[in-house]
Design a protein around this motif. Structure first.
Motif, mmCIF file in Angstrom:
data_model
loop_
_atom_site.group_PDB
_atom_site.id
_atom_site.type_symbol
_atom_site.label_atom_id
_atom_site.label_comp_id
_atom_site.label_asym_id
_atom_site.label_seq_id
_atom_site.Cartn_x
_atom_site.Cartn_y
_atom_site.Cartn_z
ATOM 1 N N ARG A 1 0.721 -1.165 0.221
ATOM 2 C CA ARG A 1 -0.041 0.137 -0.060
ATOM 3 C C ARG A 1 0.897 1.303 -0.079
ATOM 4 N N CYS B 1 -1.791 8.109 -2.274
ATOM 5 C CA CYS B 1 -2.115 7.183 -1.181
ATOM 6 C C CYS B 1 -3.646 6.494 -1.487
ATOM 7 N N GLU C 1 -5.611 5.536 0.301
ATOM 8 C CA GLU C 1 -6.824 5.945 1.209
ATOM 9 C C GLU C 1 -7.275 7.223 1.033
ATOM 10 N N CYS C 2 -6.335 8.175 0.899
ATOM 11 C CA CYS C 2 -6.833 9.670 0.793
ATOM 12 C C CYS C 2 -6.483 10.398 -0.191
ATOM 13 N N CYS D 1 -2.329 10.287 6.425
ATOM 14 C CA CYS D 1 -2.940 9.062 7.117
ATOM 15 C C CYS D 1 -2.131 8.675 8.441
#
Ligand code: ZN
Length: 279
Positions: free
Chosen positions: A245, A254, A256-257, A277
């Motif tokens: 990741r 990223c 996630e964000c 994060c």
């Protein structure tokens, strides 16, 4: 370099193929490994011995040999170093280049230890002396054991200013958490790799511990799925591949964000993290 999950994958493969088998002989073709191979000792101790079980401590494979007459129970200890492989050759196959030790196994099979860079090791340690052997006595807990817990890390990290990532990678505390796994675990736990280990809360240690165990267990599961290669004609061990990741994704978004993943060198090792994060 083989990491703990790969060594565990190899252990499981060998457990299936070697447990209960008889070692008939040993041929040492190169003694200059990380520690010199004691050819006379291996010749004295190995032939005629039965394999009781296959264990692992950190990245050492521990092949437990049954006691046999005056020969006491012992471990054949194998470390794969940077480039080592251990595999059964095909019948009649000429040993590949850099095959340093060949074990003859019952059923006319041969187990080959091959290691081009020669950082690996093949040694014999009496079972009674294993715990006090200097290669094992300072090892930290096994990451997948119950001893490896949030409380364990919390207690040992109090007042330490060392970055949490370096703390996690120190094999005297916990074994097998390499650079890639440390980066990934801290990302999933939302902890900045440079945060002082002593300032990580018990709750955060709980997340980090859970993630370390999850990531390693997943890598082992994936290694298991490629285990068939273990006996393949090219004799190579199966590799694991997990979804990374953050590791190796510097400059990318990223997952996630969407922030840009940063790369920093910590104690000489590339460290990847998301500035949003991970706090
Ligand atoms: Zn992020």
């Amino acid at each position: 370099m083989p990491e703990l999950p790969e060594v565990e994958t190899v252990r499981r493969g060998l457990q299936r193929l070697l447990k209960g088998e008889l070692i008939k002989g040993v041929d040492v073709r190169e003694t200059r490994l990380r520690y010199p191979v004691d050819t006379r000792r291996l010749r004295r101790e190995l032939p005629g011995r039965r394999v009781k079980s296959l264990g692992r401590r950190a990245k050492y494979l521990l092949i437990r040999l049954e006691e046999d007459g005056s020969r006491e129970e012992a471990f054949l200890v194998i470390h794969l170093g940077m480039s080592g492989r251990i595999y059964f050759s095909e019948p009649g196959e000429t040993p590949q280049l850099h095959t340093h030790v060949i074990f003859s196994i019952s059923g006319d099979r041969e187990l080959h230890f091959r290691d081009p860079r020669r950082f690996g090791m093949v040694d014999l340690v009496p079972a009674a002396l294993l715990d006090e052997d200097k290669r094992f006595s300072n090892l930290g807990v096994e990451p997948l054991s119950d001893e490896c817990s949030a409380e364990y890390f919390f207690e040992r990290s109090r007042k330490l200013r060392q970055p949490v990532k370096n703390f996690l990678m120190d094999g005297r505390r916990v074994v097998g958490v390499g650079n890639i796994y440390a980066s990934e675990a801290l990302f999933l736990a939302g902890v900045h790799p440079q945060r002082a280990a002593g300032r990580v809360s018990l709750k955060s240690w709980g997340r980090i511990t859970a993630v370390v165990k999850e990531v390693l267990a997943e890598a082992i599961r994936q290694g298991g799925t490629t285990l068939n290669d273990f006996q393949g004609p090219d004799g190579t061990a199966g590799y694991f591949q997990v979804l990374l990741r953050v590791y190796g994704r510097g400059g990318e978004e990223c997952l996630e964000c969407g922030s840009i993943i940063r790369r920093k060198v910590l104690s000489g090792r590339s460290t990847f993290y998301c500035p949003r994060c991970q706090r």
